[in-house]
Design a protein around this motif. Structure first.
Motif, mmCIF file in Angstrom:
data_model
loop_
_atom_site.group_PDB
_atom_site.id
_atom_site.type_symbol
_atom_site.label_atom_id
_atom_site.label_comp_id
_atom_site.label_asym_id
_atom_site.label_seq_id
_atom_site.Cartn_x
_atom_site.Cartn_y
_atom_site.Cartn_z
ATOM 1 N N GLU A 117 -54.555 -1.401 -41.630
ATOM 2 C CA GLU A 117 -54.044 -2.662 -42.172
ATOM 3 C C GLU A 117 -55.201 -3.557 -42.608
ATOM 4 O O GLU A 117 -55.129 -4.226 -43.651
ATOM 5 N N VAL A 118 -56.285 -3.592 -41.786
ATOM 6 C CA VAL A 118 -57.464 -4.400 -42.134
ATOM 7 C C VAL A 118 -58.073 -3.895 -43.442
ATOM 8 O O VAL A 118 -58.419 -4.689 -44.336
ATOM 9 N N GLU A 119 -58.215 -2.578 -43.557
ATOM 10 C CA GLU A 119 -58.753 -2.006 -44.799
ATOM 11 C C GLU A 119 -57.865 -2.358 -45.986
ATOM 12 O O GLU A 119 -58.360 -2.707 -47.062
ATOM 13 N N GLU A 120 -56.545 -2.264 -45.780
ATOM 14 C CA GLU A 120 -55.603 -2.598 -46.861
ATOM 15 C C GLU A 120 -55.737 -4.066 -47.243
ATOM 16 O O GLU A 120 -55.757 -4.418 -48.431
ATOM 17 N N LEU A 121 -55.864 -4.934 -46.220
ATOM 18 C CA LEU A 121 -56.021 -6.366 -46.504
ATOM 19 C C LEU A 121 -57.341 -6.638 -47.224
ATOM 20 O O LEU A 121 -57.405 -7.489 -48.125
ATOM 21 N N LYS A 122 -58.418 -5.925 -46.850
ATOM 22 C CA LYS A 122 -59.701 -6.087 -47.543
ATOM 23 C C LYS A 122 -59.563 -5.683 -48.999
ATOM 24 O O LYS A 122 -60.085 -6.368 -49.898
ATOM 25 N N LYS A 123 -58.852 -4.573 -49.246
ATOM 26 C CA LYS A 123 -58.652 -4.126 -50.638
ATOM 27 C C LYS A 123 -57.859 -5.164 -51.415
ATOM 28 O O LYS A 123 -58.202 -5.509 -52.553
ATOM 29 N N GLN A 124 -56.791 -5.656 -50.768
ATOM 30 C CA GLN A 124 -55.964 -6.665 -51.447
ATOM 31 C C GLN A 124 -56.765 -7.940 -51.703
ATOM 32 O O GLN A 124 -56.633 -8.554 -52.765
ATOM 33 N N ALA A 125 -57.598 -8.341 -50.713
ATOM 34 C CA ALA A 125 -58.429 -9.536 -50.892
ATOM 35 C C ALA A 125 -59.415 -9.308 -52.028
ATOM 36 O O ALA A 125 -59.665 -10.212 -52.846
ATOM 37 N N SER A 126 -59.986 -8.121 -52.101
ATOM 38 C CA SER A 126 -60.931 -7.801 -53.170
ATOM 39 C C SER A 126 -60.237 -7.833 -54.529
ATOM 40 O O SER A 126 -60.769 -8.392 -55.502
#
Length: 164
Positions: A117-126
């Motif tokens: 989820e953190v990785e997904e959120l980082k991708k979405q934030a990027s």
């Protein structure tokens, strides 16, 4: 069959010439009868005491046997209790190990899920940042066009905006 005091008392001796003095013999026989009765009575008392002591001995032997059996049963019960306690402790330990493994596996699973989820959120934030940057750059580019100057009154020179 043993003599009784009555047998001694009723004993008749034949008479002869020059026999014993009858009174002395009767007196002696009376003494023998008394002593014999005393011995018989003492013998009966001793037999009764012997029977009473034998009964007590049997009673105490029974108590001893009962106590021995009780001790054996108690020892067996203690051994069984000890064995059951060990088995129960092993079962509890195995159950605790299973629960610990389950909890650890659940925690690892949750940890992986949170990491994803953190990785997904980082991708979405990027992605959001890139889109927002694109939007801001597009807006700055619009602001940099010469048409805006004419709206302000036409006297200000066109400004150039520095881009990052």
């Amino acid at each position: 069959m043993p003599l009784t005091p009555l047998d001694i008392h009723n004993k008749e001796f034949g008479r002869r010439l020059r026999g014993y003095d009858e009174d002395e013999v009767n007196e002696f026989l009376d003494q023998v009868i008394k002593d014999y009765e005393t011995l018989i009575r003492e013998n009966k008392e001793l037999q009764n005491q012997s029977l009473a002591l034998q009964e007590k001995l049997n009673h105490f032997s029974n108590i001893e046997e009962t106590l021995s059996k009780t001790i054996i049963v108690a020892q067996e019960a203690a051994d069984e209790l000890k064995s059951n306690s060990k088995k129960e402790a092993q079962l509890i330990l195995k159950e605790a190990e299973k629960n610990a493994d389950r909890i650890i596996n659940e925690a690892l699973s949750k940890s992986r899920k949170v990491a994803l989820e953190v990785e997904e959120l980082k991708k979405q934030a990027s992605i959001y940042r890139a889109r927002f940057r694109t939007l801001v750059e597009a807006q700055l580019e619009l602001l940099g066009l010469e048409g805006w100057d004419s709206l302000e009154g036409g006297s200000a020179p066109a400004r150039e905006i520095n881009r990052d």
